[in-house]
Design an enzyme around this catalytic site. Structure first.
Site, PDB file in Angstrom:
ATOM      1  N   ARG A  34      -2.923 -14.025  -1.928  1.00 54.85           N
ATOM      2  CA  ARG A  34      -3.095 -14.329  -0.506  1.00 54.85           C
ATOM      3  C   ARG A  34      -3.625 -15.748  -0.294  1.00 54.85           C
ATOM      4  O   ARG A  34      -3.293 -16.393   0.705  1.00 54.85           O
ATOM      5  CB  ARG A  34      -3.987 -13.285   0.154  1.00 54.85           C
ATOM      6  N   GLY A  82      -6.147  -3.569  -8.030  1.00 56.69           N
ATOM      7  CA  GLY A  82      -7.287  -2.744  -7.668  1.00 56.69           C
ATOM      8  C   GLY A  82      -6.857  -1.445  -7.024  1.00 56.69           C
ATOM      9  O   GLY A  82      -7.497  -0.401  -7.210  1.00 56.69           O
ATOM     10  N   ASP A 138      -7.127  -7.825   4.594  1.00 55.11           N
ATOM     11  CA  ASP A 138      -6.246  -8.625   3.745  1.00 55.11           C
ATOM     12  C   ASP A 138      -5.689  -9.849   4.464  1.00 55.11           C
ATOM     13  O   ASP A 138      -5.181 -10.774   3.817  1.00 55.11           O
ATOM     14  CB  ASP A 138      -5.093  -7.767   3.229  1.00 55.11           C
ATOM     15  N   ARG A 180       1.520   4.297  -2.976  1.00 58.68           N
ATOM     16  CA  ARG A 180       1.269   5.704  -2.680  1.00 58.68           C
ATOM     17  C   ARG A 180       2.528   6.548  -2.829  1.00 58.68           C
ATOM     18  O   ARG A 180       2.456   7.710  -3.261  1.00 58.68           O
ATOM     19  CB  ARG A 180       0.667   5.834  -1.274  1.00 58.68           C
ATOM     20  N   SER A 210       0.824  -1.211   0.000  1.00 59.22           N
ATOM     21  CA  SER A 210       0.000   0.000   0.000  1.00 59.22           C
ATOM     22  C   SER A 210       0.857   1.260   0.000  1.00 59.22           C
ATOM     23  O   SER A 210       0.565   2.231  -0.707  1.00 59.22           O
ATOM     24  CB  SER A 210      -0.920   0.011   1.229  1.00 59.22           C
TER      25      SER A 210
END
Length: 431
Positions: A391, A94, A314, A27, A23
């Site tokens: 995962r 996504g 997650d 970013r 994540s």
């Protein structure tokens, strides 16, 4: 296809350094691309998903140099992007798709966005809705999926948006549009979702206010390039935490893990299940970090409710595996979000673990896991399918550690989405 064998009676031992946070890596690329000046990212996660974000910005004219897990970006500001010569390919990501729908919604050129087969089945309408209210012009298929077009657009306006469901991706898309919008943008969260976007915006010189579940910001004049040191991904660390807990005679330390309080649900849930996890904080100026040490322990079943989901969404597949080994039942509720991940993770977790003898009931919003189940491969080996989901692939590999008999795992290449070297790192602690 690979054949996996159970862990030895010796258990799992050693130190593991899992890759950088997915994540945060996404970013850091995004903020570096729209900031002025140079951004340096260290401990960058060079996984499939994140590399798609990098390729998107290269196709938008951003100069990016990568040397293994170090990246340099020469940002040109909000208006420094150039029209792409081909569709922007999001792969299976996504995160890339939803955040970039917001970030790219105020450019003076059209952009086509595409994804792979799996991503093209995932819903994007919930992101498009608030962005459209802000003035963005986004076209999707009749089903609200990719492929799509982000149309040229000169003006965005701030809105107040009450999040119907906790989602860091939707929130981030609104905020990334909001920093380019006229007026004030306000996002209201009933349940807090991960706050990496807010933290990183501040690091790059942006201003916002976050108080009592209300995030408010205004148009930002200019962001400045920064050095971003990406912590180890707690979602990847989760697999080793559970592996040590459920594999007899084990002790593992996972190094420099990001323990952002909006992401540490895995630690809280495992602690409630009876795990004793040693958390050794590390001094840092950015995201909070710690070394995590865990040993084999007896777990017990708990109720996991909607309030627990945003900070552990997650990690729910590997939590489900841990619950099969716990005393008593574990009930997961309020986890409808799992239905629209890379796979329907409720159905997929149940189908794969049931092949090993796990007793799990499906619910519309989760599952009931009856604990105390020994996992066994019929006829000395059982075939587990990753279903194209990283995962699920890693959950299956950890399940193999405690299965009587061998596991034949298909689709293991899906692990490269978030953890390209997972099997190698797992092998190291099995020696």
């Amino acid at each position: 296809m690979i054949r996996l064998t159970p862990a030895s009676a010796h258990g799992l031992h050693g130190h593991v350094t899992v890759p950088g946070d997915k994540s945060i890596s996404h970013r850091a690329l995004m903020f570096g691309a729209i900031a002025k000046g140079q951004t340096v990212i260290t401990n960058f996660l060079a996984s499939d998903d994140v590399l798609h974000t990098m390729t998107v910005f290269r196709n938008l004219g951003v100069a990016i140099q990568q040397n293994e897990n170090s990246v340099r970006i020469q940002g040109q500001g909000f208006d420094g992007l150039t029209p792409p010569k081909k569709p922007l390919d999001m792969g299976n990501s996504g995160t890339s798709t939803r955040l970039l729908m917001g970030l790219l919604s105020k450019q003076n050129f059209d952009m086509s966005i595409i994804g792979d087969e799996s991503l093209s089945q995932r819903p994007m309408t919930r992101v498009m809705k608030p962005l459209t209210e802000m003035g963005a012009k986004i076209d999707l298929t009749a089903n609200g999926t990719l492929p799509g077009i982000i149309q040229a657009n000169a003006t965005l306006r701030g809105i107040t948006y009450d999040m119907p469901v906790a989602s860091a991706q939707v929130k981030s898309a609104i905020l990334l549009a909001g920093i380019q919008a006229e007026g004030e943008t306000c996002v209201i969260e009933k349940i807090a979702s991960r706050d990496h976007t807010e933290r990183m915006l501040r690091q790059f010189g942006g201003q916002l206010e976050s108080k009592n579940g209300v995030i408010t910001l205004k148009k930002q004049q200019q962001l400045q390039g920064q050095h971003v040191d990406v912590p180890a991904d707690i979602s990847s660390a989760a697999f080793f935490l559970v592996a040590a807990l459920i594999t007899p005679n084990s002790e593992l330390t996972i190094n420099r893990v990001g323990i952002n309080p909006t992401r540490d649900g895995i630690l809280k849930i495992l602690t409630r299940m009876g795990a004793s996890i040693e958390v050794t904080p590390i001094d840092t100026q950015g995201e909070p970090l710690a070394d995590l040490t865990v040993r084999t322990q007896t777990l017990h079943g708990i109720d996991i409710t909607a309030a627990d989901i945003p900070s552990a969404v997650d990690e729910l597949p590997i939590i489900a595996l841990a619950a099969t080994q716990a005393d008593g039942d574990t009930i997961i509720s309020g986890a409808e979000e799992l239905r629209v991940k890379e796979t329907d993770r409720i159905a997929t977790v149940i189908s794969e673990l049931s092949k090993l003898g796990a007793n799990i009931e499906e619910k519309p919003d989760g599952m009931i896991i009856h604990g105390g189940q020994s996992l066994t491969a019929d006829n000395d080996a059982v075939l587990l399918d990753s279903c194209g989901d990283h995962r699920i692939a890693m959950m299956n590999a950890i399940a193999a550690l405690i299965t009587t008999g061998d596991v034949i795992l298909t689709g293991e290449d899906a692990m490269s989405v978030s953890y390209p070297g997972f099997l190698e790192d797992l092998s190291e602690v099995m020696l």
